[in-house]
Design a protein around this motif. Sequence first.
Motif, PDB file in Angstrom:
ATOM      1  N   ALA A   1       0.842  -1.200   0.000  1.00  0.00           N
ATOM      2  CA  ALA A   1       0.000   0.000   0.000  1.00  0.00           C
ATOM      3  C   ALA A   1       0.876   1.247   0.000  1.00  0.00           C
ATOM      4  N   VAL A   2       0.400   2.280  -0.668  1.00  0.00           N
ATOM      5  CA  VAL A   2       1.115   3.556  -0.716  1.00  0.00           C
ATOM      6  C   VAL A   2       1.058   4.208   0.661  1.00  0.00           C
ATOM      7  N   ASP A   3       2.190   4.712   1.104  1.00  0.00           N
ATOM      8  CA  ASP A   3       2.261   5.473   2.349  1.00  0.00           C
ATOM      9  C   ASP A   3       2.033   6.942   2.000  1.00  0.00           C
ATOM     10  N   TRP A   4       0.829   7.422   2.262  1.00  0.00           N
ATOM     11  CA  TRP A   4       0.462   8.788   1.880  1.00  0.00           C
ATOM     12  C   TRP A   4       0.946   9.823   2.889  1.00  0.00           C
ATOM     13  N   ARG A   5       1.622   9.395   3.933  1.00  0.00           N
ATOM     14  CA  ARG A   5       2.079  10.334   4.969  1.00  0.00           C
ATOM     15  C   ARG A   5       3.491  10.848   4.714  1.00  0.00           C
ATOM     16  N   ARG A   6       4.088  10.494   3.601  1.00  0.00           N
ATOM     17  CA  ARG A   6       5.449  10.946   3.308  1.00  0.00           C
ATOM     18  C   ARG A   6       5.464  12.460   3.188  1.00  0.00           C
ATOM     19  N   ASP A   7       6.512  13.069   3.701  1.00  0.00           N
ATOM     20  CA  ASP A   7       6.638  14.519   3.586  1.00  0.00           C
ATOM     21  C   ASP A   7       8.055  14.918   3.184  1.00  0.00           C
ATOM     22  N   ASP A   8       8.682  14.051   2.407  1.00  0.00           N
ATOM     23  CA  ASP A   8      10.027  14.324   1.912  1.00  0.00           C
ATOM     24  C   ASP A   8      10.009  15.626   1.106  1.00  0.00           C
ATOM     25  N   ASP A   9      11.157  16.227   0.959  1.00  0.00           N
ATOM     26  CA  ASP A   9      11.239  17.479   0.210  1.00  0.00           C
ATOM     27  C   ASP A   9      10.906  17.290  -1.272  1.00  0.00           C
ATOM     28  N   ASP A  10      11.435  16.232  -1.857  1.00  0.00           N
ATOM     29  CA  ASP A  10      11.242  15.994  -3.279  1.00  0.00           C
ATOM     30  C   ASP A  10      10.403  14.747  -3.502  1.00  0.00           C
ATOM     31  N   LEU A  11       9.126  14.950  -3.703  1.00  0.00           N
ATOM     32  CA  LEU A  11       8.207  13.839  -3.961  1.00  0.00           C
ATOM     33  C   LEU A  11       7.769  13.888  -5.414  1.00  0.00           C
ATOM     34  N   PRO A  12       7.594  12.732  -6.038  1.00  0.00           N
ATOM     35  CA  PRO A  12       7.153  12.701  -7.436  1.00  0.00           C
ATOM     36  C   PRO A  12       5.796  13.392  -7.627  1.00  0.00           C
ATOM     37  N   ALA A  13       5.640  13.984  -8.788  1.00  0.00           N
ATOM     38  CA  ALA A  13       4.430  14.742  -9.101  1.00  0.00           C
ATOM     39  C   ALA A  13       3.167  13.907  -8.937  1.00  0.00           C
ATOM     40  N   VAL A  14       3.168  12.679  -9.429  1.00  0.00           N
ATOM     41  CA  VAL A  14       1.970  11.848  -9.359  1.00  0.00           C
ATOM     42  C   VAL A  14       1.571  11.591  -7.906  1.00  0.00           C
ATOM     43  N   TYR A  15       2.544  11.386  -7.045  1.00  0.00           N
ATOM     44  CA  TYR A  15       2.279  11.161  -5.628  1.00  0.00           C
ATOM     45  C   TYR A  15       1.588  12.392  -5.031  1.00  0.00           C
ATOM     46  N   LEU A  16       2.145  13.557  -5.278  1.00  0.00           N
ATOM     47  CA  LEU A  16       1.598  14.791  -4.714  1.00  0.00           C
ATOM     48  C   LEU A  16       0.196  15.087  -5.242  1.00  0.00           C
ATOM     49  N   ILE A  17      -0.013  14.872  -6.533  1.00  0.00           N
ATOM     50  CA  ILE A  17      -1.305  15.177  -7.138  1.00  0.00           C
ATOM     51  C   ILE A  17      -2.392  14.241  -6.615  1.00  0.00           C
ATOM     52  N   VAL A  18      -2.127  12.942  -6.589  1.00  0.00           N
ATOM     53  CA  VAL A  18      -3.138  11.983  -6.115  1.00  0.00           C
ATOM     54  C   VAL A  18      -3.398  12.184  -4.625  1.00  0.00           C
ATOM     55  N   ARG A  19      -2.357  12.439  -3.848  1.00  0.00           N
ATOM     56  CA  ARG A  19      -2.554  12.688  -2.413  1.00  0.00           C
ATOM     57  C   ARG A  19      -3.439  13.914  -2.196  1.00  0.00           C
ATOM     58  N   ALA A  20      -3.199  14.975  -2.943  1.00  0.00           N
ATOM     59  CA  ALA A  20      -4.028  16.183  -2.824  1.00  0.00           C
ATOM     60  C   ALA A  20      -5.473  15.891  -3.215  1.00  0.00           C
ATOM     61  N   MET A  21      -5.674  15.077  -4.254  1.00  0.00           N
ATOM     62  CA  MET A  21      -7.029  14.704  -4.662  1.00  0.00           C
ATOM     63  C   MET A  21      -7.743  13.939  -3.547  1.00  0.00           C
ATOM     64  N   MET A  22      -7.039  13.004  -2.928  1.00  0.00           N
ATOM     65  CA  MET A  22      -7.651  12.207  -1.872  1.00  0.00           C
ATOM     66  C   MET A  22      -7.934  13.045  -0.633  1.00  0.00           C
ATOM     67  N   GLU A  23      -7.054  13.985  -0.320  1.00  0.00           N
ATOM     68  CA  GLU A  23      -7.290  14.864   0.806  1.00  0.00           C
ATOM     69  C   GLU A  23      -8.504  15.758   0.565  1.00  0.00           C
ATOM     70  N   ALA A  24      -8.638  16.252  -0.656  1.00  0.00           N
ATOM     71  CA  ALA A  24      -9.791  17.088  -1.002  1.00  0.00           C
ATOM     72  C   ALA A  24     -11.078  16.272  -0.928  1.00  0.00           C
ATOM     73  N   LYS A  25     -11.031  15.029  -1.401  1.00  0.00           N
ATOM     74  CA  LYS A  25     -12.200  14.172  -1.346  1.00  0.00           C
ATOM     75  C   LYS A  25     -12.598  13.869   0.092  1.00  0.00           C
ATOM     76  N   ALA A  26     -11.612  13.593   0.944  1.00  0.00           N
ATOM     77  CA  ALA A  26     -11.876  13.304   2.348  1.00  0.00           C
ATOM     78  C   ALA A  26     -12.488  14.520   3.054  1.00  0.00           C
ATOM     79  N   THR A  27     -11.989  15.702   2.715  1.00  0.00           N
ATOM     80  CA  THR A  27     -12.521  16.926   3.299  1.00  0.00           C
ATOM     81  C   THR A  27     -13.950  17.164   2.859  1.00  0.00           C
ATOM     82  N   ALA A  28     -14.238  16.904   1.585  1.00  0.00           N
ATOM     83  CA  ALA A  28     -15.592  17.107   1.060  1.00  0.00           C
ATOM     84  C   ALA A  28     -16.588  16.113   1.659  1.00  0.00           C
ATOM     85  N   GLU A  29     -16.109  14.912   1.969  1.00  0.00           N
ATOM     86  CA  GLU A  29     -16.987  13.882   2.533  1.00  0.00           C
ATOM     87  C   GLU A  29     -17.203  14.039   4.022  1.00  0.00           C
ATOM     88  N   ALA A  30     -16.340  14.835   4.680  1.00  0.00           N
ATOM     89  CA  ALA A  30     -16.423  15.005   6.137  1.00  0.00           C
ATOM     90  C   ALA A  30     -17.531  15.953   6.528  1.00  0.00           C
TER      91      ALA A  30
END
Length: 108
Positions: free
Chosen positions: A79-108
């Motif tokens: 499973a992907v560890d979405w809690r990574r906060d390294d300085d240089d993260l791949p674009a796809v990781y950052l984009i999908v994580r932001a999408m999931m965070e936005a979805k979680a916020t909208a569902e809350a």
Amino acid sequence: MERAIQRAANDLQRIIGTLAQRHLPRRSPPSALTWRWLIELEEQAFSDLGFQSRHDTGIIDSFLRLRNSRLSGPNIDDAVDWRRDDDDLPAVYLIVRAMMEAKATAEA
């Protein structure tokens, strides 16, 4: 140059967003997403012919990619560890994580 990079980043975000929406399991928790899924998503986005034709190869190559990182570890079926906060993260990781965070916020 900075403007071209920003245009490419916006384009990549749109492409990844479209692909992720199409393939993201609707009811699965984020912990169910694997590195393999994320790597395949990245490959689809970066191989998009429109993306390649709209942006210079040097700009496309400037994006951090999962395939060039050790982020996923030895087992890409983990499973992907979405809690990574390294300085240089791949674009796809950052984009999908932001999408999931936005979805979680909208569902809350």
